[in-house]
Design a protein around this motif. Structure first.
Motif, PDB file in Angstrom:
ATOM      1  N   ALA A 115      28.876   1.139  47.360  1.00  0.00           N
ATOM      2  CA  ALA A 115      29.476  -0.152  47.697  1.00  0.00           C
ATOM      3  C   ALA A 115      30.651  -0.466  46.771  1.00  0.00           C
ATOM      4  O   ALA A 115      31.696  -0.969  47.225  1.00  0.00           O
ATOM      5  CB  ALA A 115      28.423  -1.255  47.621  1.00  0.00           C
ATOM      6  N   ILE A 116      30.483  -0.160  45.475  1.00  0.00           N
ATOM      7  CA  ILE A 116      31.562  -0.409  44.509  1.00  0.00           C
ATOM      8  C   ILE A 116      32.767   0.461  44.827  1.00  0.00           C
ATOM      9  O   ILE A 116      33.917   0.004  44.792  1.00  0.00           O
ATOM     10  CB  ILE A 116      31.063  -0.135  43.075  1.00  0.00           C
ATOM     11  CG1 ILE A 116      29.891  -1.070  42.735  1.00  0.00           C
ATOM     12  CG2 ILE A 116      32.191  -0.301  42.067  1.00  0.00           C
ATOM     13  CD1 ILE A 116      29.222  -0.755  41.415  1.00  0.00           C
ATOM     14  N   TYR A 117      32.522   1.714  45.154  1.00  0.00           N
ATOM     15  CA  TYR A 117      33.599   2.662  45.472  1.00  0.00           C
ATOM     16  C   TYR A 117      34.386   2.198  46.698  1.00  0.00           C
ATOM     17  O   TYR A 117      35.628   2.141  46.675  1.00  0.00           O
ATOM     18  CB  TYR A 117      32.993   4.044  45.719  1.00  0.00           C
ATOM     19  CG  TYR A 117      33.996   5.108  46.115  1.00  0.00           C
ATOM     20  CD1 TYR A 117      34.645   5.876  45.149  1.00  0.00           C
ATOM     21  CD2 TYR A 117      34.289   5.364  47.458  1.00  0.00           C
ATOM     22  CE1 TYR A 117      35.561   6.858  45.500  1.00  0.00           C
ATOM     23  CE2 TYR A 117      35.203   6.341  47.820  1.00  0.00           C
ATOM     24  CZ  TYR A 117      35.833   7.081  46.835  1.00  0.00           C
ATOM     25  OH  TYR A 117      36.743   8.047  47.193  1.00  0.00           O
ATOM     26  N   LEU A 118      33.690   1.855  47.770  1.00  0.00           N
ATOM     27  CA  LEU A 118      34.364   1.445  49.003  1.00  0.00           C
ATOM     28  C   LEU A 118      35.141   0.150  48.804  1.00  0.00           C
ATOM     29  O   LEU A 118      36.225  -0.025  49.367  1.00  0.00           O
ATOM     30  CB  LEU A 118      33.345   1.289  50.131  1.00  0.00           C
ATOM     31  CG  LEU A 118      32.601   2.565  50.556  1.00  0.00           C
ATOM     32  CD1 LEU A 118      31.619   2.250  51.670  1.00  0.00           C
ATOM     33  CD2 LEU A 118      33.578   3.636  51.009  1.00  0.00           C
ATOM     34  N   ASN A 119      34.592  -0.762  48.007  1.00  0.00           N
ATOM     35  CA  ASN A 119      35.288  -2.018  47.740  1.00  0.00           C
ATOM     36  C   ASN A 119      36.511  -1.798  46.846  1.00  0.00           C
ATOM     37  O   ASN A 119      37.577  -2.379  47.088  1.00  0.00           O
ATOM     38  CB  ASN A 119      34.330  -3.010  47.080  1.00  0.00           C
ATOM     39  CG  ASN A 119      34.986  -4.350  46.785  1.00  0.00           C
ATOM     40  OD1 ASN A 119      35.345  -5.097  47.696  1.00  0.00           O
ATOM     41  ND2 ASN A 119      35.162  -4.648  45.500  1.00  0.00           N
ATOM     42  N   THR A 120      36.370  -0.941  45.832  1.00  0.00           N
ATOM     43  CA  THR A 120      37.473  -0.682  44.890  1.00  0.00           C
ATOM     44  C   THR A 120      38.685  -0.101  45.599  1.00  0.00           C
ATOM     45  O   THR A 120      39.829  -0.481  45.323  1.00  0.00           O
ATOM     46  CB  THR A 120      37.013   0.282  43.784  1.00  0.00           C
ATOM     47  OG1 THR A 120      35.926  -0.318  43.064  1.00  0.00           O
ATOM     48  CG2 THR A 120      38.150   0.592  42.821  1.00  0.00           C
ATOM     49  N   TYR A 121      38.440   0.801  46.537  1.00  0.00           N
ATOM     50  CA  TYR A 121      39.547   1.458  47.240  1.00  0.00           C
ATOM     51  C   TYR A 121      39.835   0.830  48.610  1.00  0.00           C
ATOM     52  O   TYR A 121      40.502   1.427  49.445  1.00  0.00           O
ATOM     53  CB  TYR A 121      39.254   2.949  47.385  1.00  0.00           C
ATOM     54  CG  TYR A 121      39.260   3.661  46.049  1.00  0.00           C
ATOM     55  CD1 TYR A 121      40.448   3.913  45.375  1.00  0.00           C
ATOM     56  CD2 TYR A 121      38.064   4.034  45.435  1.00  0.00           C
ATOM     57  CE1 TYR A 121      40.452   4.542  44.133  1.00  0.00           C
ATOM     58  CE2 TYR A 121      38.063   4.669  44.199  1.00  0.00           C
ATOM     59  CZ  TYR A 121      39.256   4.918  43.553  1.00  0.00           C
ATOM     60  OH  TYR A 121      39.256   5.542  42.316  1.00  0.00           O
ATOM     61  N   HIS A 122      39.293  -0.382  48.829  1.00  0.00           N
ATOM     62  CA  HIS A 122      39.574  -1.176  50.029  1.00  0.00           C
ATOM     63  C   HIS A 122      39.273  -0.393  51.315  1.00  0.00           C
ATOM     64  O   HIS A 122      40.019  -0.438  52.287  1.00  0.00           O
ATOM     65  CB  HIS A 122      41.043  -1.624  50.040  1.00  0.00           C
ATOM     66  CG  HIS A 122      41.475  -2.291  48.764  1.00  0.00           C
ATOM     67  ND1 HIS A 122      41.010  -3.534  48.391  1.00  0.00           N
ATOM     68  CD2 HIS A 122      42.302  -1.874  47.760  1.00  0.00           C
ATOM     69  CE1 HIS A 122      41.553  -3.868  47.215  1.00  0.00           C
ATOM     70  NE2 HIS A 122      42.338  -2.874  46.814  1.00  0.00           N
ATOM     71  N   ILE A 123      38.135   0.310  51.277  1.00  0.00           N
ATOM     72  CA  ILE A 123      37.718   1.086  52.444  1.00  0.00           C
ATOM     73  C   ILE A 123      36.804   0.262  53.342  1.00  0.00           C
ATOM     74  O   ILE A 123      36.837   0.365  54.565  1.00  0.00           O
ATOM     75  CB  ILE A 123      37.003   2.375  52.001  1.00  0.00           C
ATOM     76  CG1 ILE A 123      37.953   3.228  51.157  1.00  0.00           C
ATOM     77  CG2 ILE A 123      36.509   3.179  53.200  1.00  0.00           C
ATOM     78  CD1 ILE A 123      37.274   4.405  50.483  1.00  0.00           C
ATOM     79  N   HIS A 151      40.350   8.907  49.372  1.00  0.00           N
ATOM     80  CA  HIS A 151      39.790   7.557  49.343  1.00  0.00           C
ATOM     81  C   HIS A 151      39.819   6.987  50.755  1.00  0.00           C
ATOM     82  O   HIS A 151      40.630   6.128  51.081  1.00  0.00           O
ATOM     83  CB  HIS A 151      40.576   6.669  48.367  1.00  0.00           C
ATOM     84  CG  HIS A 151      40.596   7.210  46.976  1.00  0.00           C
ATOM     85  ND1 HIS A 151      41.732   7.238  46.196  1.00  0.00           N
ATOM     86  CD2 HIS A 151      39.610   7.774  46.229  1.00  0.00           C
ATOM     87  CE1 HIS A 151      41.451   7.785  45.024  1.00  0.00           C
ATOM     88  NE2 HIS A 151      40.166   8.112  45.023  1.00  0.00           N
ATOM     89  N   ALA A 152      38.926   7.503  51.598  1.00  0.00           N
ATOM     90  CA  ALA A 152      38.845   7.077  52.997  1.00  0.00           C
ATOM     91  C   ALA A 152      37.387   7.108  53.423  1.00  0.00           C
ATOM     92  O   ALA A 152      36.533   7.695  52.738  1.00  0.00           O
ATOM     93  CB  ALA A 152      39.680   8.007  53.883  1.00  0.00           C
ATOM     94  N   PHE A 153      37.090   6.481  54.554  1.00  0.00           N
ATOM     95  CA  PHE A 153      35.693   6.450  55.000  1.00  0.00           C
ATOM     96  C   PHE A 153      35.201   7.841  55.366  1.00  0.00           C
ATOM     97  O   PHE A 153      34.069   8.214  55.046  1.00  0.00           O
ATOM     98  CB  PHE A 153      35.528   5.513  56.199  1.00  0.00           C
ATOM     99  CG  PHE A 153      34.103   5.470  56.700  1.00  0.00           C
ATOM    100  CD1 PHE A 153      33.142   4.743  56.020  1.00  0.00           C
ATOM    101  CD2 PHE A 153      33.723   6.180  57.837  1.00  0.00           C
ATOM    102  CE1 PHE A 153      31.823   4.722  56.455  1.00  0.00           C
ATOM    103  CE2 PHE A 153      32.412   6.168  58.274  1.00  0.00           C
ATOM    104  CZ  PHE A 153      31.465   5.428  57.585  1.00  0.00           C
ATOM    105  N   TRP A 154      36.041   8.647  56.050  1.00  0.00           N
ATOM    106  CA  TRP A 154      35.598   9.978  56.479  1.00  0.00           C
ATOM    107  C   TRP A 154      35.214  10.846  55.278  1.00  0.00           C
ATOM    108  O   TRP A 154      34.200  11.568  55.327  1.00  0.00           O
ATOM    109  CB  TRP A 154      36.681  10.679  57.306  1.00  0.00           C
ATOM    110  CG  TRP A 154      37.895  11.118  56.517  1.00  0.00           C
ATOM    111  CD1 TRP A 154      39.055  10.443  56.327  1.00  0.00           C
ATOM    112  CD2 TRP A 154      38.032  12.351  55.782  1.00  0.00           C
ATOM    113  NE1 TRP A 154      39.923  11.144  55.527  1.00  0.00           N
ATOM    114  CE2 TRP A 154      39.326  12.330  55.184  1.00  0.00           C
ATOM    115  CE3 TRP A 154      37.207  13.454  55.572  1.00  0.00           C
ATOM    116  CZ2 TRP A 154      39.791  13.376  54.388  1.00  0.00           C
ATOM    117  CZ3 TRP A 154      37.677  14.496  54.781  1.00  0.00           C
ATOM    118  CH2 TRP A 154      38.957  14.460  54.204  1.00  0.00           C
ATOM    119  N   SER A 155      36.009  10.764  54.200  1.00  0.00           N
ATOM    120  CA  SER A 155      35.713  11.571  53.018  1.00  0.00           C
ATOM    121  C   SER A 155      34.474  11.051  52.290  1.00  0.00           C
ATOM    122  O   SER A 155      33.694  11.824  51.732  1.00  0.00           O
ATOM    123  CB  SER A 155      36.914  11.597  52.073  1.00  0.00           C
ATOM    124  OG  SER A 155      37.295  10.287  51.694  1.00  0.00           O
ATOM    125  N   SER A 156      34.292   9.720  52.318  1.00  0.00           N
ATOM    126  CA  SER A 156      33.100   9.127  51.703  1.00  0.00           C
ATOM    127  C   SER A 156      31.842   9.543  52.456  1.00  0.00           C
ATOM    128  O   SER A 156      30.820   9.891  51.849  1.00  0.00           O
ATOM    129  CB  SER A 156      33.218   7.599  51.680  1.00  0.00           C
ATOM    130  OG  SER A 156      34.382   7.185  50.994  1.00  0.00           O
TER     131      SER A 156
END
Length: 393
Positions: free
Chosen positions: A230-238, A292-297
């Motif tokens: 959650a922190i990662y996705l929020n930090t990179y505005h994903i 830093h994208a959803f697909w890579s996450s």
């Protein structure tokens, strides 16, 4: 021969019944906010512990039931575990006046879960041999994580009605209890390796300790995803919390896929399977660093989940080769307890190691995951640990 096949089939029904309830405590996670609203004056940390304190109880129960299972039968141990699950899960429907009561019942549920997770691998090892045993361990993991996803979804739906309704899901434990009484064999673990030499046994203990340590460390590596996604996705505005939940589902999906395809993985990677699992974690971590994208996450989460699942399927199988049937429940009790400890300790581990790799906590965490995974993978290949355990008699 026919009688033996029928016995294995009935045992399989009992095993499946147990896998349905091992992750049942996850049903309460979606209700934490609702419970906090019901008890606004309760400490927020206490309320959150309703969904997590069971892990502590499970860890303790794993040690205890590992020892108890050497004295009682599989059926008796499974029955005790399921009764604890039923008591801890169903009584809150009637008794829910304060948060302390809910925490107490969560502890009872954790004790039941610890008992079941100790019985399952020992029973699977006793019922099956060779490749069929490995496949059964994989099936167990696939079913456990598959049902966990179901309980999370059901829990989210019921939480919209009332958080008390979440506890009705524990009615499934009564069905599992009936099936366990009917189909889990009423036998003791049998020592199938009593004739082994003393020196050989000493070598086996070294392998056992090494494998359990590897399983504990893989939990440390994989569990951090629950804290950082959650922190990662929020930090990179994903994305926000819902996107985080979707990405984390790929970790669960990886467990299901690995559980169903473990035989294929074993044939493909052979005695390098454990090393390949850690390399999968390293590649998944690199994706979080490089893109830093959803697909890579999602793909990174899937690869990390795959590596963790491969290890947590393969290690119990290898342990069943090097620990005789009498001590295997104790070994698996330690395995379950220490992997639970690894899960709980993960956040603290990376709190202190991540800054060594980068001032940015996220970057440092994933760099640490890459380095540790590669080091363990190389060590596994150099020491040939998996081959030694696989060929132990």
């Amino acid at each position: 021969m026919v009688k033996q096949q029928n016995q294995r089939f009935t045992t399989l029904i009992g095993i499946i019944a147990l896998t349905t309830v091992t992750r049942l405590d996850s049903v309460m996670a979606p209700s934490i906010v609702k419970i906090q609203q019901t008890f606004p004056h309760a400490d927020a940390t206490q309320v959150e512990s309703i969904a997590s304190i069971g892990d502590v109880a499970s860890m303790v129960a794993s040690f205890i039931f590992g020892l108890i299972l050497t004295k009682i039968t599989y059926r008796h141990a499974a029955t005790i575990g399921l009764c604890l699950l039923a008591i801890g899960g169903l009584l809150p429907i009637l008794i829910h006046q304060n948060v302390t009561q809910l925490i107490f019942f969560a502890l009872i549920v954790g004790l039941g879960s610890g008992a079941i997770t100790t019985v399952l691998p020992s029973l699977s090892a006793a019922a099956y041999q060779g490749e069929r045993r490995s496949n059964q361990f994989g099936l167990n993991v696939a079913l456990e994580d598959g049902f966990a996803m179901v309980w999370i979804v059901v829990g989210g739906y019921l939480a919209n009605i009332s958080w008390v309704h979440n506890y009705y899901v524990y009615l499934i434990t009564l069905v599992a209890l009936i099936l366990a009484i009917l189909f889990v064999p009423n036998i003791h673990p049998i020592d199938q390796a009593a004739g082994q030499e003393t020196n050989d046994r000493q070598n086996h203990w070294l392998l056992i300790l090494s494998l359990v340590a590897i399983a504990m460390f893989v939990e440390i590596l994989v569990a951090v995803m629950s804290n950082k996604m959650a922190i990662y996705l929020n930090t990179y505005h994903i994305g926000g919390p819902s996107t985080s939940g979707q990405a984390l589902l790929f970790v669960r999906a990886a467990s299901i896929v690995a559980g169903l395809l473990i035989s294929l993985y074993r044939k493909t990677f052979g005695n390098c399977l454990l090393a390949a699992g850690f390399l999968s974690i390293a590649v998944g971590s690199l994706l979080f660093l490089a893109f830093h994208a959803f697909w890579s996450s999602a793909l990174g989460a899937f690869l990390i989940g795959t590596g963790g699942s491969i290890t947590l399927i393969t290690v119990p199988f290898l342990l069943s080769n090097i620990a005789n049937a009498k001590i295997y429940p104790i070994v698996m009790g330690a395995f379950s307890a220490l992997t639970s400890l690894g899960f709980a300790f993960s956040a603290w581990f990376f709190k202190y190691t991540a800054p060594l790799f980068n001032n940015n906590n996220l970057t440092g965490t994933f760099r640490a995951m890459v380095l540790f995974s590669v080091i363990i993978a190389v060590s596994l290949m150099v020491t040939n640990l998996q081959k030694r355990a696989d060929q132990a008699i």
